[in-house]
Design an enzyme around this catalytic site. Structure first.
Site, PDB file in Angstrom:
ATOM      1  N   GLU A 104      45.945  21.763  46.800  1.00  0.00           N
ATOM      2  CA  GLU A 104      45.626  22.258  45.450  1.00  0.00           C
ATOM      3  C   GLU A 104      46.226  23.639  45.246  1.00  0.00           C
ATOM      4  O   GLU A 104      46.128  24.495  46.118  1.00  0.00           O
ATOM      5  CB  GLU A 104      44.107  22.298  45.278  1.00  0.00           C
ATOM      6  CG  GLU A 104      43.662  22.022  43.866  1.00  0.00           C
ATOM      7  CD  GLU A 104      43.998  20.604  43.417  1.00  0.00           C
ATOM      8  OE1 GLU A 104      44.975  20.466  42.645  1.00  0.00           O
ATOM      9  OE2 GLU A 104      43.301  19.664  43.814  1.00  0.00           O
ATOM     10  N   HIS A 105      46.852  23.824  44.089  1.00  0.00           N
ATOM     11  CA  HIS A 105      47.541  25.076  43.747  1.00  0.00           C
ATOM     12  C   HIS A 105      48.683  25.362  44.731  1.00  0.00           C
ATOM     13  O   HIS A 105      49.039  26.517  44.954  1.00  0.00           O
ATOM     14  CB  HIS A 105      46.549  26.260  43.698  1.00  0.00           C
ATOM     15  CG  HIS A 105      45.643  26.197  42.498  1.00  0.00           C
ATOM     16  ND1 HIS A 105      46.043  26.616  41.257  1.00  0.00           N
ATOM     17  CD2 HIS A 105      44.386  25.725  42.349  1.00  0.00           C
ATOM     18  CE1 HIS A 105      45.054  26.432  40.392  1.00  0.00           C
ATOM     19  NE2 HIS A 105      44.031  25.881  41.031  1.00  0.00           N
ATOM     20  N   THR A 106      49.202  24.329  45.317  1.00  0.00           N
ATOM     21  CA  THR A 106      50.362  24.499  46.198  1.00  0.00           C
ATOM     22  C   THR A 106      51.659  24.094  45.502  1.00  0.00           C
ATOM     23  O   THR A 106      52.729  24.539  45.910  1.00  0.00           O
ATOM     24  CB  THR A 106      50.209  23.643  47.476  1.00  0.00           C
ATOM     25  OG1 THR A 106      49.792  22.338  47.079  1.00  0.00           O
ATOM     26  CG2 THR A 106      49.191  24.229  48.427  1.00  0.00           C
ATOM     27  N   GLY A 108      40.958  16.725  30.127  1.00  0.00           N
ATOM     28  CA  GLY A 108      40.522  18.029  30.628  1.00  0.00           C
ATOM     29  C   GLY A 108      39.641  17.916  31.855  1.00  0.00           C
ATOM     30  O   GLY A 108      38.909  18.835  32.184  1.00  0.00           O
ATOM     31  N   SER A 140      44.586  14.673  34.904  1.00  0.00           N
ATOM     32  CA  SER A 140      45.901  14.765  34.290  1.00  0.00           C
ATOM     33  C   SER A 140      46.156  13.796  33.142  1.00  0.00           C
ATOM     34  O   SER A 140      47.125  13.033  33.138  1.00  0.00           O
ATOM     35  CB  SER A 140      47.014  14.629  35.340  1.00  0.00           C
ATOM     36  OG  SER A 140      48.138  15.317  34.831  1.00  0.00           O
ATOM     37  N   ASP A 146      51.875  16.537  38.674  1.00  0.00           N
ATOM     38  CA  ASP A 146      51.221  15.552  37.815  1.00  0.00           C
ATOM     39  C   ASP A 146      52.223  14.553  37.237  1.00  0.00           C
ATOM     40  O   ASP A 146      52.000  13.345  37.244  1.00  0.00           O
ATOM     41  CB  ASP A 146      50.491  16.252  36.661  1.00  0.00           C
ATOM     42  CG  ASP A 146      49.446  17.232  37.147  1.00  0.00           C
ATOM     43  OD1 ASP A 146      49.223  17.306  38.367  1.00  0.00           O
ATOM     44  OD2 ASP A 146      48.864  17.930  36.299  1.00  0.00           O
ATOM     45  N   TYR A 201      45.086  30.392  35.689  1.00  0.00           N
ATOM     46  CA  TYR A 201      46.262  29.703  36.199  1.00  0.00           C
ATOM     47  C   TYR A 201      47.465  30.650  36.172  1.00  0.00           C
ATOM     48  O   TYR A 201      48.221  30.776  37.130  1.00  0.00           O
ATOM     49  CB  TYR A 201      46.531  28.460  35.340  1.00  0.00           C
ATOM     50  CG  TYR A 201      47.401  27.433  36.008  1.00  0.00           C
ATOM     51  CD1 TYR A 201      46.847  26.301  36.606  1.00  0.00           C
ATOM     52  CD2 TYR A 201      48.789  27.586  36.058  1.00  0.00           C
ATOM     53  CE1 TYR A 201      47.639  25.360  37.224  1.00  0.00           C
ATOM     54  CE2 TYR A 201      49.584  26.652  36.678  1.00  0.00           C
ATOM     55  CZ  TYR A 201      49.012  25.537  37.252  1.00  0.00           C
ATOM     56  OH  TYR A 201      49.797  24.611  37.872  1.00  0.00           O
TER      57      TYR A 201
HETATM   58  P1  ADP Z   1      44.021  17.251  32.009  1.00  0.00           P
HETATM   59  O1  ADP Z   1      45.493  17.062  32.138  1.00  0.00           O
HETATM   60  O2  ADP Z   1      43.365  17.701  33.271  1.00  0.00           O
HETATM   61  O3  ADP Z   1      43.311  16.059  31.440  1.00  0.00           O
HETATM   62  P2  ADP Z   1      44.879  19.279  30.160  1.00  0.00           P
HETATM   63  O4  ADP Z   1      44.162  20.394  29.505  1.00  0.00           O
HETATM   64  O5  ADP Z   1      46.070  19.555  30.986  1.00  0.00           O
HETATM   65  O6  ADP Z   1      43.777  18.451  30.987  1.00  0.00           O
HETATM   66  O7  ADP Z   1      45.350  18.234  29.053  1.00  0.00           O
HETATM   67  C1  ADP Z   1      44.462  17.770  28.066  1.00  0.00           C
HETATM   68  C2  ADP Z   1      45.149  17.788  26.707  1.00  0.00           C
HETATM   69  O8  ADP Z   1      46.129  16.714  26.624  1.00  0.00           O
HETATM   70  C3  ADP Z   1      44.196  17.519  25.553  1.00  0.00           C
HETATM   71  O9  ADP Z   1      43.574  18.714  25.136  1.00  0.00           O
HETATM   72  C4  ADP Z   1      45.131  16.955  24.502  1.00  0.00           C
HETATM   73  O10 ADP Z   1      45.824  17.997  23.833  1.00  0.00           O
HETATM   74  C5  ADP Z   1      46.157  16.174  25.318  1.00  0.00           C
HETATM   75  N1  ADP Z   1      45.767  14.751  25.398  1.00  0.00           N
HETATM   76  C6  ADP Z   1      45.341  14.078  26.486  1.00  0.00           C
HETATM   77  N2  ADP Z   1      45.066  12.778  26.189  1.00  0.00           N
HETATM   78  C7  ADP Z   1      45.332  12.619  24.867  1.00  0.00           C
HETATM   79  C8  ADP Z   1      45.252  11.522  23.927  1.00  0.00           C
HETATM   80  N3  ADP Z   1      44.816  10.320  24.305  1.00  0.00           N
HETATM   81  N4  ADP Z   1      45.627  11.751  22.637  1.00  0.00           N
HETATM   82  C9  ADP Z   1      46.075  12.961  22.262  1.00  0.00           C
HETATM   83  N5  ADP Z   1      46.150  14.013  23.080  1.00  0.00           N
HETATM   84  C10 ADP Z   1      45.786  13.882  24.358  1.00  0.00           C
HETATM   85 MG    MG Z   2      46.931  18.574  32.608  1.00  0.00          MG
END
Ligand code: ADP
Ligand code: MG
Length: 360
Positions: free
Chosen positions: A16-18, A105, A109, A153, A202
């Site tokens: 992680e974070h690598t 979120g 990913s 990712d 980050y």
């Molecule tokens: P993670 O990648 O860990 O889920 P991130 O913050 O990197 O979290 O990415 C989440 C973002 O990706 C959301 O806030 C949105 O902007 C976008 N996203 C993810 N899935 C969708 C979706 N099904 N429709 C529209 N946007 C999405």
């Molecule tokens: Mg992400």
């Protein structure tokens, strides 16, 4: 004709974070994925609808090279479109419909799943080479969305393989498929929180690691051995020293994890990784620490740690086969009692990387 493209989310087992420190990571692609249906459009634009947000965006094809971010989910799609054009690919007017089973979120990913599925859907007949596809997704996130992420990712979303994890060397982008341990299940527990610190931290960590590398006189933290680090460590500022120690030791943990099939050792490596992220890298939070500590009290749990960037999102848990239901029940009720929130639990199954889904 309507065509459908799929790109998976991922869970990072260890490392992680690598990735943005040119190090080692060991993720696997998940059966949670983003699906993009692509149909021809009869105006000269790309139209995109997200089922999750119940919102649409539209960009004239001609305007794509000059698109700028506006700060919402559409940026991920616009960024991919712009990077494809900049890399010399042609984009045709299409209507894209996005649906996803990757929780957002949560550190699984959803962003890379969105980028890669859209990159496939927008470039559909041009066969972008897989590594370029991953890099286009990463550039969309770094340069367009504005989040300085590593390549992990997008890379695993493209190159994942059913039933196996994938060790990526972020120094040279070489990969090695790694068998999953037998007799155990991998369960992700979603803390259901995402603290706002995540983004700024980050960036801070990226800078702190660059500073640590400068102190050590190396290009990146990948270029320093633990022995050389121990010699230099006392003279380093505390934050840089702690960040560097995490990265250097975490790379070593990835190596050991990849060659072990002993659930007890694997579990111990997960816990060591978590403690390092908690105390040295400082990207954990109260909810994640609670989930890890509570998990370690539950029958059949070999180990647990935060997965993903931190400050919320998921933990992963290595659980003896047969103990999954008891674990799920126990962790959910413990978390509910403490925080009043019911955490989602996902069984992590290693699935294939991104591609087109054959029409039925
Ligand atoms: P993670 O990648 O860990 O889920 P991130 O913050 O990197 O979290 O990415 C989440 C973002 O990706 C959301 O806030 C949105 O902007 C976008 N996203 C993810 N899935 C969708 C979706 N099904 N429709 C529209 N946007 C999405
Ligand atoms: Mg992400």
């Amino acid at each position: 004709m309507i065509r459908t493209f799929r790109a998976p989310g991922r869970v990072n087992l260890i490392g992680e974070h690598t990735d943005y420190n040119q190090g080692l990571v060991l993720p696997m692609a998940l059966d949670l994925a983003t699906f993009v249906e692509s149909a021809p459009n009869n105006t000269a634009s790309v139209f995109v609808h997200s089922e999750h947000y119940k919102e649409s965006r539209e960009w004239p094809v001609d305007a794509i090279p000059q698109l700028e971010p506006v700060g919402d989910w559409g940026d991920y799609v616009a960024g991919v479109a712009r990077e494809l054009v900049r890399a010399g690919y042609r984009i045709e007017p299409r209507r894209l419909f996005i649906r996803s089973t990757v929780p957002e979120g949560a550190g699984l990913s959803s962003s890379a799943a969105l980028e890669i599925s859209c990159a496939l859907a927008l470039s559909f007949d041009q066969s972008v080479p897989p590594l370029e596809l991953a890099k286009i997704g990463q550039r969309a996130e770094v340069e367009f969305v504005g989040l300085p992420c590593g390549i992990m990712d997008q890379y695993v979303s493209v190159f994942g393989r059913e039933g196996t994890a994938l060790m990526i060397d972020c120094l040279n982008l070489e990969r090695q498929y790694v068998a999953l341990p037998s007799g155990v299940s991998i369960l992700a527990v979603n803390s259901m929180v995402k603290h706002s610190l995540a983004r700024s931290a980050y960036r801070d960590r990226t800078e702190e690691c660059a500073e640590a590398a400068r102190c050590l006189g190396v290009r990146s933290l990948r270029d320093v051995s633990l022995t050389a680090f121990e010699v230099a460590a006392p003279a380093m500022p505390e934050a840089a020293r702690n960040r560097a120690r995490h990265v250097i030791e975490e790379n070593e943990r990835v190596r050991r994890f990849a060659v072990s099939n002993d659930p007890v050792e694997l579990g111990r490596l997960l816990v060591e990784s978590h403690r390092s992220l908690q105390h040295l890298y400082e990207v954990s939070c109260e909810e994640l620490d609670f989930l890890v500590d509570a998990a370690l009290e539950i029958d059949g749990v070999h180990g647990a740690r935060v997965t993903g960037g931190g400050f919320g999102g998921c933990t992963i848990n290595l659980v003896r086969e047969g103990c999954e239901a008891g674990f799920t029940e126990a962790i959910q009720s413990a978390y509910r009692r403490r925080f009043g929130i019911s955490p989602a639990v996902y069984r992590c199954v290693a699935a294939a990387g991104a591609g087109e889904i054959a029409p039925v």
